[in-house]
Design an enzyme around this catalytic site. Structure first.
Site, PDB file in Angstrom:
ATOM      1  N   GLU A  89       7.738   5.247   4.064  1.00 55.72           N
ATOM      2  CA  GLU A  89       7.477   6.384   4.937  1.00 55.72           C
ATOM      3  C   GLU A  89       8.180   6.187   6.273  1.00 55.72           C
ATOM      4  OE1 GLU A  89       3.332   7.341   5.155  1.00 55.72           O
ATOM      5  OE2 GLU A  89       3.009   7.050   3.014  1.00 55.72           O
ATOM      6  N   HIS A 147       1.100  15.330  12.697  1.00 55.91           N
ATOM      7  CA  HIS A 147       1.853  15.133  11.455  1.00 55.91           C
ATOM      8  C   HIS A 147       2.973  16.165  11.410  1.00 55.91           C
ATOM      9  CE1 HIS A 147       2.949  14.550   7.288  1.00 55.91           C
ATOM     10  NE2 HIS A 147       2.155  13.496   7.251  1.00 55.91           N
ATOM     11  N   ARG A 196       6.902   9.401  13.298  1.00 56.11           N
ATOM     12  CA  ARG A 196       6.280  10.724  13.317  1.00 56.11           C
ATOM     13  C   ARG A 196       6.436  11.454  14.638  1.00 56.11           C
ATOM     14  NH1 ARG A 196       0.623   9.624  10.019  1.00 56.11           N
ATOM     15  NH2 ARG A 196       1.566   9.629   7.958  1.00 56.11           N
ATOM     16  N   HIS A 235      -3.091  15.348  13.600  1.00 56.89           N
ATOM     17  CA  HIS A 235      -3.301  14.520  12.412  1.00 56.89           C
ATOM     18  C   HIS A 235      -4.118  13.274  12.675  1.00 56.89           C
ATOM     19  CE1 HIS A 235      -2.512  12.974   8.438  1.00 56.89           C
ATOM     20  NE2 HIS A 235      -1.893  11.904   8.904  1.00 56.89           N
ATOM     21  N   ARG A 238       0.954   5.790  15.893  1.00 61.31           N
ATOM     22  CA  ARG A 238       0.632   5.053  14.675  1.00 61.31           C
ATOM     23  C   ARG A 238       1.812   5.016  13.723  1.00 61.31           C
ATOM     24  NH1 ARG A 238      -2.337   6.699   9.350  1.00 61.31           N
ATOM     25  NH2 ARG A 238      -1.463   8.707   9.892  1.00 61.31           N
TER      26      ARG A 238
END
Length: 526
Positions: free
Chosen positions: A116, A243, A290, A351, A386
């Protein structure tokens, strides 16, 4: 008064794994888990991508995972905590596998590792695209086999019990103890006093302080609101991770998540007219972290006046894609989009909260005998942003560490006992009216709109000052309603959302540099 040794607030991966560990180590201890919804309803259930953990030491290493986490965190991670979580992770994964969790394997019978955004290696273990639901299933099955643990659903925590609630009890406001909580039984509509030697806050996130979120409807920041009123230290609330790719919808509320693993699989981002754009923002393009991807999408939408961008999966291997992401594919089909024929409209949505209730390396908050684990806590792992799929790992590692410290405290039995009979019943005196739900809904929507418009992905000094004024107006209205209305979950949730909004706004104003998920365009002009 209901007595229990351990009170666990929340039934996601944090609360359940903690309860299992304590129950195994101290089978004589009584453990009560409460959740305001059904047993399985939690943020954990909706985690699609998986758990980031080093399992292939030939191509990967702890150091690589540590560096990826530090890079994503914008220099604000606590390195000690990062090393603890990543190095203890493999053992915690082995435990949940022993508890019955299944992760996908490949033809070589090794873990099928996904990748990811922000990761330099394939290290995400998963169960198709419903990893969280699989973990929740297995942990609930294990909990239900325990004799010393009870799970009470449809119970809502109103306030923590500290020295504040005990008449004539001397206390130091900087050294408070938690003795349990006032809990509303939603079925009987009665408020219960629940006494506990140790209380664990595992209430998840606060996504519904914004208009659009990937979080379930229960994610209203309850744990943070409770801790704030109990005077716990709470930090890093300005770091809200959006997100990048939630399925675009005009409907407010929970949006369907299109996992970051889909981009890791090879999907590309396009403008609404089909043009690529990520190359303009980061050399990693779709695999950037992100915060970068979410701001890039936000920028393109504003430049072009579009309501969404698109995710392009049309060139991907259909058979392999469906094996990995069957539920995401079906979600899109249910909305009228075939991922192999159509561009999928996506938009950033609230998110994950990177801050929360401050805790030490064992999950202990600044209130004695109150631990916090999972998204409601600020461990220092995430810093300003994160790294994808680190959250479930953090929940397991800190759930374990909090459980070990809890067992130590139980064995020592050096609790500050007080006469709990002095704790008054919940105060329902005075004139009470049934407030119309339309007013609560109106104020909640007003709060969500102001947070989305003024305290979203891109902020500014003027927007934040206006948000502060508007939040104060809503706070006064909610306080007035609370003082003169019967208690309800909707009113309590609104009360907690207002506290969360206050913390996000004030800590955003205090933040004087752009880091990670926080971006104030006014700071670029200085």
């Amino acid at each position: 008064m209901i007595y229990t040794d351990i009170l666990v607030i929340g039934s996601g991966i944090s609360g359940l794994s903690y309860a299992l560990k304590v129950a195994q180590e101290r089978p004589d201890a009584t453990i009560t888990i409460i959740t305001k919804s059904d047993d399985e309803e939690s943020n954990t259930k909706y985690a699609q991508g998986g758990v980031a953990v080093v399992t292939n030491f030939e191509t990967d290493s702890f150091e690589k995972h540590i560096e990826d986490t530090l890079r994503a965190g914008g220099g604000l991670c606590n390195r000690e905590v990062v090393e603890i979580v990543i190095k203890e992770g493999p053992q915690r994964i082995k435990e949940i596998i022993d508890w019955g969790v299944n992760f996908d394997k490949n033809s070589s019978n090794t873990y099928d590792l996904g990748r990811e955004g922000g990761h330099t290696e394939n290290r995400v273990i998963h169960h198709k695209d419903i990893t969280g639901a699989e973990i929740e299933r297995a942990l609930l099955d294990a909990i239900n086999k325990l004799e010393n643990t009870q799970l009470l659903n449809h119970h809502y925590v109103i306030d923590l019990i500290t020295e504040h609630h005990i008449p004539n009890e001397p206390f130091d406001k900087y050294s408070l103890n938690c003795y349990g909580a006032y809990v509303l039984d939603l079925k009987t509509q009665q408020v219960k006093k629940m006494s506990a030697k140790i209380t664990l806050m595992a209430t998840g996130g606060c996504g519904h302080v914004y208009k659009n979120t990937t979080n379930p409807i229960i994610a209203t920041g309850d744990g943070i609101g409770l801790a704030h009123r109990a005077k716990a230290k709470i930090s890093n609330m300005q770091f809200i991770q959006f997100h990048p790719t939630a399925f675009y919808s005009n409907r407010p509320g929970q949006l369907s998540l299109i996992s970051e693993a889909v981009r890791g699989f090879g999907a590309k981002l396009r403008t609404a007219s089909g043009e690529p754009f990520m190359h303009k923002y980061d050399e990693r393009e779709e695999l950037a972290s992100r915060d970068i991807v979410a701001r890039a999408i936000d920028s393109e939408m504003k430049l072009r006046g579009d309501d969404f961008v698109c995710l392009d999966c049309r060139s991907l291997n259909r058979e392999e894609f469906l094996k990995h992401f069957p539920n995401i594919y079906q979600q899109c089909m249910d909305e009228g989009y075939d991922m192999f024929k159509d561009l999928i409209p996506v938009v950033p949505a609230s998110h994950y909260l990177c801050g929360g209730i401050d805790v030490d390396t064992f999950g202990q908050s600044t209130i004695k005998n109150m631990f916090a684990v999972g998204e409601c806590s600020n461990t220092g792992l995430h810093g300003a942003n994160r790294l994808a799929s680190n959250s479930l790992l953090e929940a397991l590692v800190f759930g374990h560490r909090a459980a070990i410290k809890t067992v130590e405290r139980l064995n020592e039995d050096k609790f500050n006992y007080i006469n709990l009979n002095k704790v008054p019943e919940w105060d329902e005196k005075g004139l009470k009216v049934n407030e119309e739900m339309v007013l609560l809904n109106y104020l909640r929507k007003q709060l969500q709109v102001l947070m989305s418009d003024l305290v979203g992905i891109v902020r500014s000094n003027s927007r934040l000052e206006l948000a502060k004024q508007k939040e104060e107006e809503i706070y006064r209205a909610v306080k007035e309603i609370y003082n003169f209305s019967f208690l309800s979950p909707q009113l309590s949730e609104l009360r907690n959302l207002v506290s969360v909004a206050y913390l996000i706004i004030t800590q955003s104003i205090e933040q004087k540099e752009n880091r990670g998920a926080f971006y104030n365009k006014s700071l670029d002009k200085k």
